[in-house]
Write an enzyme that holds these catalytic residues in place. Structure first.
Site, PDB file in Angstrom:
ATOM      1  N   CYS A  24       0.927  -1.239   0.159  1.00  0.00           N
ATOM      2  CA  CYS A  24      -0.024  -0.041  -0.078  1.00  0.00           C
ATOM      3  C   CYS A  24       0.914   1.515   0.031  1.00  0.00           C
ATOM      4  O   CYS A  24       2.171   1.096   0.034  1.00  0.00           O
ATOM      5  CB  CYS A  24      -0.734   0.077   1.156  1.00  0.00           C
ATOM      6  SG  CYS A  24      -0.288   0.409   2.729  1.00  0.00           S
ATOM      7  N   HIS A  72      -4.494   6.376   8.918  1.00  0.00           N
ATOM      8  CA  HIS A  72      -3.327   6.429   9.494  1.00  0.00           C
ATOM      9  C   HIS A  72      -2.535   7.452   8.545  1.00  0.00           C
ATOM     10  O   HIS A  72      -2.967   8.017   7.547  1.00  0.00           O
ATOM     11  CB  HIS A  72      -2.406   4.991   9.206  1.00  0.00           C
ATOM     12  CG  HIS A  72      -2.501   4.398   7.821  1.00  0.00           C
ATOM     13  ND1 HIS A  72      -3.794   3.857   7.656  1.00  0.00           N
ATOM     14  CD2 HIS A  72      -1.708   4.263   6.875  1.00  0.00           C
ATOM     15  CE1 HIS A  72      -3.319   3.211   6.300  1.00  0.00           C
ATOM     16  NE2 HIS A  72      -2.223   3.537   5.902  1.00  0.00           N
TER      17      HIS A  72
END
Length: 690
Positions: A411, A609
């Protein structure tokens, strides 16, 4: 299996101008060596040159006969004929080039001035018309007569084109050149020439510079240079100062991959003359175009004040090429123009970067990709920005030729999404009876071409492909229960069973566009560690680091108050702040991460995040959990659970693994929805100490 679609590019005026500019550039660039040769001869041998030689410079007389020299004939005949030939050849090979050159000779003689624009018209026109004429009797010529027909048709049509150029094209082009020259002189006389930077600098970033530089500035500059011995026009677009100032600002005030890659980009830009390397840095922060404009205007104003210029085009726009083509009386002015343009661009860019908030790391790849999309092809220097190396040029996706041993879930940051997805996939593969298959997570920035299978969110696949061109790629849009996971398990079962045959991945043969890949050298291992995940770390290793305080009771909220996605991110971030795990900049980075790629995981779960660039704002590992019983809209998806994540090294992976196990089990999710106390939540997530 996920099906990837590539959007068809929309045609636009900008794209049309780009193509036109590229075509013009295709006629000029192969002949730049000849322009440089003419520039050197001019700088050395004309009457005001470094080594005046009458016979070469074309001044004075020899034995009572005026000296022709090299300068005049080269600029009047050689360069336009080369351009005309190249333009005709681009359209219809050598035959078209020859006819284009014949037609160009007509405008040269008819105008009596350097006919670059005329050559750019007659060359392609000659090639195109010759191609059409040949198609009339293609396949109809009797054997033995081909050479006769081809030679006479080219000769007759070339002669007609030369007359067309002499009588029709030359007067029109001469009038245009005179008018454009008058406009330039008007701008110079009234001190308005620096204003051209308002158009030139944005045009460069949009890859319209070829149309401006080779279509207008070079022809007019050559004419001006022939008359005055130099021209300011050659440096309107080629001045490396504005781009250098922006790159220096990134070196001092940038962050993440952009800051680390800026020094290398500055060397390539300033010394190598490849200006397109700084375009992605402007695209990341469009306000920086103001810095480029300010620097460009300063450079042009300096040249105008000092009456400085070049004798010939500087291509590529390297400082070496600029100095090599500088007129003998213009070195101080040209050097000042470059230095002052750099200084002003740097100052303006620095103010913009210090007064606006932006995450550089996550955007460099996207900006480079946008730059290449605007250019319409792969950039020769993009790998310097993205770190893709040779793999960046790989077009296809690998074919699996052996057993699957190494799977990576990648990611953008390598912290939350990839860790959750890797945990889910790892459990499925273990349950299928293949515990030896290694499933890890990583940031795209840290990918190398040594994986068998790469799994990414569908918005990130094209970024991962160039860096892992030999791997089989899978795209997912649901991290918790994607159907592609079952396909990967089947792939492992087929390839790892004795007697299996080579397996082709879902995207094999599909190719990958020439966009940017992983981020540059700034990230490295930090790409994974920045947001908290050590590359290649398993959940077992993570559990050994002591996660007793990663998820605490005070970080669990059973009824969140937020009603929007952004408010929920703030609420999760405040819990991390209250724990002393992060500072306020990390919370802002959580929003920036969400803008690039959604952290929605599926199964009503989102795990916001920070970005890689936010690593310095994490003080200790922590996780916050908030439940929204009524649900909130998360980019069109319903979310009932928001898990805020901040991790150092691998300390938080054990908790993420537990969360992943819960959200892949419908019964566990139901228990979580029905939980009436924080302790029930902690128990479900496998918390050792409350």
């Amino acid at each position: 299996m996920a099906t990837e679609t590539v959007a068809k590019p929309r045609t636009s005026v900008r794209v049309g101008v780009q193509k036109f500019g590229t075509f013009l550039s295709g006629m000029i660039m192969p002949n730049i060596g000849a322009f440089i040769a003419w520039g050197l001869i001019t700088a050395l041998f004309i009457e005001k040159g470094w080594l005046p030689v009458p016979q070469l410079g074309g001044f004075g007389e020899t034995n009572g006969v005026p000296n022709t020299g090299l300068v005049g004939p080269m600029i009047t005949y050689l360069l336009p004929l080369l351009i005309g030939y190249t333009g005709g050849k681009m359209v219809y090979d050598v035959r078209g080039g020859v006819v284009g050159a014949i037609g160009t000779m007509g405008v040269i003689v008819g105008a009596g001035i350097p006919m670059f624009i005329g050559a750019m018209i007659m060359g392609p026109l000659g090639g195109w018309t010759m191609k059409k004429i040949d198609s009339i009797w293609d396949g109809k010529i009797r054997p033995g007569f081909e050479m006769l027909v081809n030679n006479f048709s080219a000769g007759i049509w070339g002669a007609l084109l030369a007359m067309l150029g002499f009588y029709a094209i030359a007067p029109v082009v001469s009038a245009f050149s005179a008018g454009a020259g008058n406009v330039v002189q008007f701008l110079v006389n009234n001190g308005l020439l620096p204003l051209t930077s308002i158009f030139i600098e944005p045009a460069k970033v949009l890859f319209l510079n070829n149309a401006i530089n080779h279509g207008v500035l070079t022809p007019l500059g050559v004419q001006q240079s022939l008359e005055q011995g130099k021209s300011i026009l050659f440096l309107l677009e080629a001045n490396p100062g504005p781009g250098l100032g922006i790159l220096l600002a990134y070196m001092f005030f940038g962050r993440g991959a952009a800051k680390a890659s800026a020094p290398g980009a500055a060397i390539i830009h300033f010394l190598g003359g490849i200006h397109e390397i700084y375009f992605p840095y402007v695209l990341m922060r469009p306000l920086l175009i103001l810095a480029a404009i300010a620097g460009g205007m300063t450079g042009i104003a300096t040249l105008a004040i000092t009456n400085s210029g070049l004798v010939a085009p500087a291509a590529p726009g390297s400082i070496f090429a600029v100095l090599a083509q500088t007129s003998r009386d213009s070195y101080i002015g040209v050097i000042l123009a470059v230095l002052l343009a750099t200084a002003v661009s740097f100052l303006v860019a620095s103010v913009i970067m210090k007064t606006t908030r932006h995450s550089d790391e996550g955007d460099l790849n996207a900006a480079t990709s946008r730059m290449e999309q605007m250019k319409g092809k792969k950039s020769s220097v993009s790998s310097t920005l993205t770190g893709a190396g040779a793999a960046a040029g790989g077009g296809g996706v690998g074919v699996l030729a052996g057993p699957v041993r190494n799977i990576v879930f990648a990611c953008d940051a390598g912290m939350g999404s990839s860790a959750m997805g890797a945990s889910v996939l790892r459990n499925k593969i273990k349950a299928a009876g293949f515990p030896d298959v290694k499933v890890t997570n990583a940031s795209i920035a840290n990918l190398k071409d040594d994986y068998d299978v790469v799994v990414t969110h569908q918005d990130l696949t094209e970024r991962a492909k160039p860096a892992t061109s030999s791997a089989v790629h899978y795209s997912v849009d649901n991290f918790m229960s994607s159907p592609e996971y079952d396909e990967i398990v089947e792939l492992v079962r087929d390839s790892n069973t004795e007697g299996s045959v080579a397996t082709e991945g879902p995207d094999a043969g599909a190719g990958t566009p020439g966009g940017a890949s992983a981020s540059g050298p700034a990230t490295g291992v930090a790409g994974a560690a920045a947001a908290g995940t050590a590359v290649g770390t398993s959940e077992t290793e993570a559990s050994a680091t002591g996660t007793a305080e990663i998820l605490a009771r005070e970080s669990v909220v059973l009824r969140g108050t937020a009603t929007t996605r952004d408010a929920a991110i703030d609420e999760a971030g405040r819990l991390l702040l209250a724990r002393g795990a992060v500072d306020e900049d990390y919370v802002r980075a959580m929003h920036e991460r969400e803008q690039s790629v959604s952290t929605y995981m599926g199964s009503f779960l989102a795990i916001p995040h920070g970005t890689n660039a936010a690593k310095d704002h994490i003080r200790k590992s922590a996780v916050s959990v908030i439940r929204y019983p009524e649900g909130i809209d998360w980019n069109g998806k319903q979310v009932k659970f928001v898990v805020g994540v901040a991790g150092i090294n691998n300390e938080h992976l054990h908790i993420l693994s537990s969360i992943a196990k819960v959200f892949t089990n419908k019964e566990q999710v139901a228990r979580l929805e029905a939980a009436t106390s924080e302790d029930e939540v902690l128990e479900l997530f496998g918390k050792v100490n409350a």
